[in-house]
Design a protein around this motif. Structure first.
Motif, PDB file in Angstrom:
ATOM      1  N   VAL A 126     -54.079 -71.396 -31.952  1.00  0.00           N
ATOM      2  CA  VAL A 126     -52.642 -71.100 -31.844  1.00  0.00           C
ATOM      3  C   VAL A 126     -52.328 -70.082 -30.744  1.00  0.00           C
ATOM      4  O   VAL A 126     -51.267 -70.132 -30.138  1.00  0.00           O
ATOM      5  CB  VAL A 126     -52.068 -70.634 -33.204  1.00  0.00           C
ATOM      6  CG1 VAL A 126     -50.568 -70.394 -33.117  1.00  0.00           C
ATOM      7  CG2 VAL A 126     -52.367 -71.665 -34.292  1.00  0.00           C
ATOM      8  N   ALA A 127     -53.262 -69.183 -30.444  1.00  0.00           N
ATOM      9  CA  ALA A 127     -53.011 -68.164 -29.414  1.00  0.00           C
ATOM     10  C   ALA A 127     -52.542 -68.755 -28.086  1.00  0.00           C
ATOM     11  O   ALA A 127     -51.609 -68.223 -27.472  1.00  0.00           O
ATOM     12  CB  ALA A 127     -54.246 -67.290 -29.204  1.00  0.00           C
ATOM     13  N   PRO A 128     -53.137 -69.869 -27.620  1.00  0.00           N
ATOM     14  CA  PRO A 128     -52.654 -70.436 -26.353  1.00  0.00           C
ATOM     15  C   PRO A 128     -51.193 -70.890 -26.419  1.00  0.00           C
ATOM     16  O   PRO A 128     -50.494 -70.867 -25.418  1.00  0.00           O
ATOM     17  CB  PRO A 128     -53.578 -71.632 -26.119  1.00  0.00           C
ATOM     18  CG  PRO A 128     -54.827 -71.303 -26.872  1.00  0.00           C
ATOM     19  CD  PRO A 128     -54.349 -70.567 -28.096  1.00  0.00           C
TER      20      PRO A 128
ATOM     21  N   ASP B 128     -47.764 -79.640 -34.901  1.00  0.00           N
ATOM     22  CA  ASP B 128     -49.213 -79.820 -34.854  1.00  0.00           C
ATOM     23  C   ASP B 128     -49.825 -78.878 -33.824  1.00  0.00           C
ATOM     24  O   ASP B 128     -49.210 -78.574 -32.807  1.00  0.00           O
ATOM     25  CB  ASP B 128     -49.546 -81.270 -34.470  1.00  0.00           C
ATOM     26  CG  ASP B 128     -49.129 -82.251 -35.540  1.00  0.00           C
ATOM     27  OD1 ASP B 128     -49.750 -82.246 -36.610  1.00  0.00           O
ATOM     28  OD2 ASP B 128     -48.183 -83.027 -35.302  1.00  0.00           O
ATOM     29  N   PHE B 129     -51.023 -78.439 -34.101  1.00  0.00           N
ATOM     30  CA  PHE B 129     -51.800 -77.618 -33.177  1.00  0.00           C
ATOM     31  C   PHE B 129     -53.260 -77.967 -33.427  1.00  0.00           C
ATOM     32  O   PHE B 129     -53.576 -78.632 -34.426  1.00  0.00           O
ATOM     33  CB  PHE B 129     -51.520 -76.121 -33.382  1.00  0.00           C
ATOM     34  CG  PHE B 129     -51.459 -75.688 -34.817  1.00  0.00           C
ATOM     35  CD1 PHE B 129     -52.606 -75.361 -35.518  1.00  0.00           C
ATOM     36  CD2 PHE B 129     -50.236 -75.628 -35.479  1.00  0.00           C
ATOM     37  CE1 PHE B 129     -52.553 -74.969 -36.835  1.00  0.00           C
ATOM     38  CE2 PHE B 129     -50.173 -75.242 -36.801  1.00  0.00           C
ATOM     39  CZ  PHE B 129     -51.329 -74.907 -37.492  1.00  0.00           C
ATOM     40  N   PRO B 130     -54.164 -77.581 -32.551  1.00  0.00           N
ATOM     41  CA  PRO B 130     -55.569 -77.937 -32.756  1.00  0.00           C
ATOM     42  C   PRO B 130     -56.085 -77.519 -34.134  1.00  0.00           C
ATOM     43  O   PRO B 130     -55.896 -76.382 -34.554  1.00  0.00           O
ATOM     44  CB  PRO B 130     -56.302 -77.179 -31.643  1.00  0.00           C
ATOM     45  CG  PRO B 130     -55.267 -77.071 -30.550  1.00  0.00           C
ATOM     46  CD  PRO B 130     -53.968 -76.848 -31.279  1.00  0.00           C
ATOM     47  N   ARG B 131     -56.653 -78.480 -34.844  1.00  0.00           N
ATOM     48  CA  ARG B 131     -57.248 -78.282 -36.168  1.00  0.00           C
ATOM     49  C   ARG B 131     -56.246 -77.866 -37.240  1.00  0.00           C
ATOM     50  O   ARG B 131     -56.623 -77.215 -38.223  1.00  0.00           O
ATOM     51  CB  ARG B 131     -58.397 -77.288 -36.117  1.00  0.00           C
ATOM     52  CG  ARG B 131     -59.578 -77.779 -35.301  1.00  0.00           C
ATOM     53  CD  ARG B 131     -60.770 -76.844 -35.491  1.00  0.00           C
ATOM     54  NE  ARG B 131     -61.937 -77.371 -34.842  1.00  0.00           N
ATOM     55  CZ  ARG B 131     -62.410 -76.929 -33.691  1.00  0.00           C
ATOM     56  NH1 ARG B 131     -61.828 -75.945 -33.060  1.00  0.00           N
ATOM     57  NH2 ARG B 131     -63.498 -77.471 -33.175  1.00  0.00           N
TER      58      ARG B 131
ATOM     59  N   ARG C  51     -59.266 -71.539 -36.102  1.00  0.00           N
ATOM     60  CA  ARG C  51     -59.178 -70.088 -35.924  1.00  0.00           C
ATOM     61  C   ARG C  51     -57.924 -69.822 -35.116  1.00  0.00           C
ATOM     62  O   ARG C  51     -57.704 -70.461 -34.083  1.00  0.00           O
ATOM     63  CB  ARG C  51     -60.423 -69.550 -35.211  1.00  0.00           C
ATOM     64  CG  ARG C  51     -60.422 -68.037 -35.131  1.00  0.00           C
ATOM     65  CD  ARG C  51     -61.710 -67.502 -34.525  1.00  0.00           C
ATOM     66  NE  ARG C  51     -61.699 -66.048 -34.571  1.00  0.00           N
ATOM     67  CZ  ARG C  51     -62.649 -65.310 -35.086  1.00  0.00           C
ATOM     68  NH1 ARG C  51     -63.730 -65.866 -35.603  1.00  0.00           N
ATOM     69  NH2 ARG C  51     -62.556 -63.997 -35.085  1.00  0.00           N
ATOM     70  N   TRP C  52     -57.109 -68.867 -35.563  1.00  0.00           N
ATOM     71  CA  TRP C  52     -55.841 -68.595 -34.888  1.00  0.00           C
ATOM     72  C   TRP C  52     -56.062 -68.309 -33.410  1.00  0.00           C
ATOM     73  O   TRP C  52     -55.370 -68.864 -32.556  1.00  0.00           O
ATOM     74  CB  TRP C  52     -55.091 -67.425 -35.540  1.00  0.00           C
ATOM     75  CG  TRP C  52     -53.740 -67.260 -34.930  1.00  0.00           C
ATOM     76  CD1 TRP C  52     -52.574 -67.837 -35.348  1.00  0.00           C
ATOM     77  CD2 TRP C  52     -53.414 -66.527 -33.743  1.00  0.00           C
ATOM     78  NE1 TRP C  52     -51.553 -67.509 -34.487  1.00  0.00           N
ATOM     79  CE2 TRP C  52     -52.046 -66.703 -33.499  1.00  0.00           C
ATOM     80  CE3 TRP C  52     -54.153 -65.751 -32.865  1.00  0.00           C
ATOM     81  CZ2 TRP C  52     -51.390 -66.123 -32.417  1.00  0.00           C
ATOM     82  CZ3 TRP C  52     -53.496 -65.174 -31.775  1.00  0.00           C
ATOM     83  CH2 TRP C  52     -52.137 -65.359 -31.571  1.00  0.00           C
ATOM     84  N   SER C  53     -57.024 -67.446 -33.083  1.00  0.00           N
ATOM     85  CA  SER C  53     -57.235 -67.027 -31.687  1.00  0.00           C
ATOM     86  C   SER C  53     -57.653 -68.176 -30.785  1.00  0.00           C
ATOM     87  O   SER C  53     -57.489 -68.087 -29.564  1.00  0.00           O
ATOM     88  CB  SER C  53     -58.249 -65.882 -31.612  1.00  0.00           C
ATOM     89  OG  SER C  53     -59.456 -66.246 -32.246  1.00  0.00           O
TER      90      SER C  53
ATOM     91  N   LYS D 171     -40.059 -70.918 -38.923  1.00  0.00           N
ATOM     92  CA  LYS D 171     -39.146 -70.941 -37.775  1.00  0.00           C
ATOM     93  C   LYS D 171     -39.847 -70.822 -36.433  1.00  0.00           C
ATOM     94  O   LYS D 171     -39.379 -71.395 -35.450  1.00  0.00           O
ATOM     95  CB  LYS D 171     -38.118 -69.814 -37.904  1.00  0.00           C
ATOM     96  CG  LYS D 171     -37.162 -70.005 -39.068  1.00  0.00           C
ATOM     97  CD  LYS D 171     -36.068 -68.965 -39.083  1.00  0.00           C
ATOM     98  CE  LYS D 171     -36.574 -67.657 -39.601  1.00  0.00           C
ATOM     99  NZ  LYS D 171     -35.511 -66.652 -39.819  1.00  0.00           N
ATOM    100  N   GLU D 172     -40.965 -70.074 -36.352  1.00  0.00           N
ATOM    101  CA  GLU D 172     -41.518 -69.713 -35.050  1.00  0.00           C
ATOM    102  C   GLU D 172     -42.979 -70.074 -34.816  1.00  0.00           C
ATOM    103  O   GLU D 172     -43.398 -70.203 -33.666  1.00  0.00           O
ATOM    104  CB  GLU D 172     -41.390 -68.190 -34.853  1.00  0.00           C
ATOM    105  CG  GLU D 172     -39.965 -67.677 -34.950  1.00  0.00           C
ATOM    106  CD  GLU D 172     -39.916 -66.165 -35.026  1.00  0.00           C
ATOM    107  OE1 GLU D 172     -40.884 -65.500 -34.610  1.00  0.00           O
ATOM    108  OE2 GLU D 172     -38.906 -65.644 -35.529  1.00  0.00           O
ATOM    109  N   TYR D 173     -43.779 -70.213 -35.843  1.00  0.00           N
ATOM    110  CA  TYR D 173     -45.232 -70.359 -35.711  1.00  0.00           C
ATOM    111  C   TYR D 173     -45.614 -71.593 -34.904  1.00  0.00           C
ATOM    112  O   TYR D 173     -45.130 -72.694 -35.179  1.00  0.00           O
ATOM    113  CB  TYR D 173     -45.842 -70.440 -37.108  1.00  0.00           C
ATOM    114  CG  TYR D 173     -47.344 -70.323 -37.165  1.00  0.00           C
ATOM    115  CD1 TYR D 173     -47.950 -69.080 -37.226  1.00  0.00           C
ATOM    116  CD2 TYR D 173     -48.151 -71.445 -37.191  1.00  0.00           C
ATOM    117  CE1 TYR D 173     -49.322 -68.945 -37.305  1.00  0.00           C
ATOM    118  CE2 TYR D 173     -49.537 -71.326 -37.271  1.00  0.00           C
ATOM    119  CZ  TYR D 173     -50.106 -70.071 -37.323  1.00  0.00           C
ATOM    120  OH  TYR D 173     -51.467 -69.960 -37.399  1.00  0.00           O
TER     121      TYR D 173
END
Length: 119
Positions: free
Chosen positions: A46-48, A15-18, A41-43, A113-115
């Motif tokens: 997920v960027a953090p 899980d990640f924001p949104r 939005r990825w930036s 595997k990594e995202y």
């Protein structure tokens, strides 16, 4: 070799924001189903977690529902939607377009595997 798994029981969920991904891992295939909610939005989401300025994952995707805009670091961009198959190399940002969630199947392996995996 013969192997099958169901997406109803993924091997892992991140899980990640949104949004979130669900992944299955098999011999020769790591497959991810990514669900991105409106406003993702990825930036921002997920960027953090990734610790990079842009997404450094290679994607081979099929869009199941919703719309997404992808912008490469060089400024090239496109919008994808239901039924679209697309390939995206590392070095991009992406975001959900509109008020519906975007669901993407990713066959490239690195997403499963990594995202959005914290080190």
């Amino acid at each position: 070799m013969l192997e099958a798994k169901t997406l109803d029981k993924p091997d892992e969920r991140r899980d990640f924001p949104r949004g979130h991904i669900e992944a299955v891992h098999m011999e020769g295939l790591d497959f991810a189903v990514a669900t991105f909610e409106p406003g993702w939005r990825w930036s921002e989401s997920v960027a953090p977690i990734a610790g990079t300025d842009s997404c450094m994952i290679h994607h081979n995707c099929y869009v199941v529902e919703g719309r997404m805009h992808v912008r490469m670091d060089d400024g090239t961009d496109m919008e994808v939607g239901p039924g679209d198959v697309f390939v995206c190399s590392p070095g991009h940002d992406a975001w959900v377009v509109g008020d519906a969630q975007c669901v993407v199947y990713d066959f490239a392996g690195a997403m499963a595997k990594e995202y959005a995996k914290a080190d």
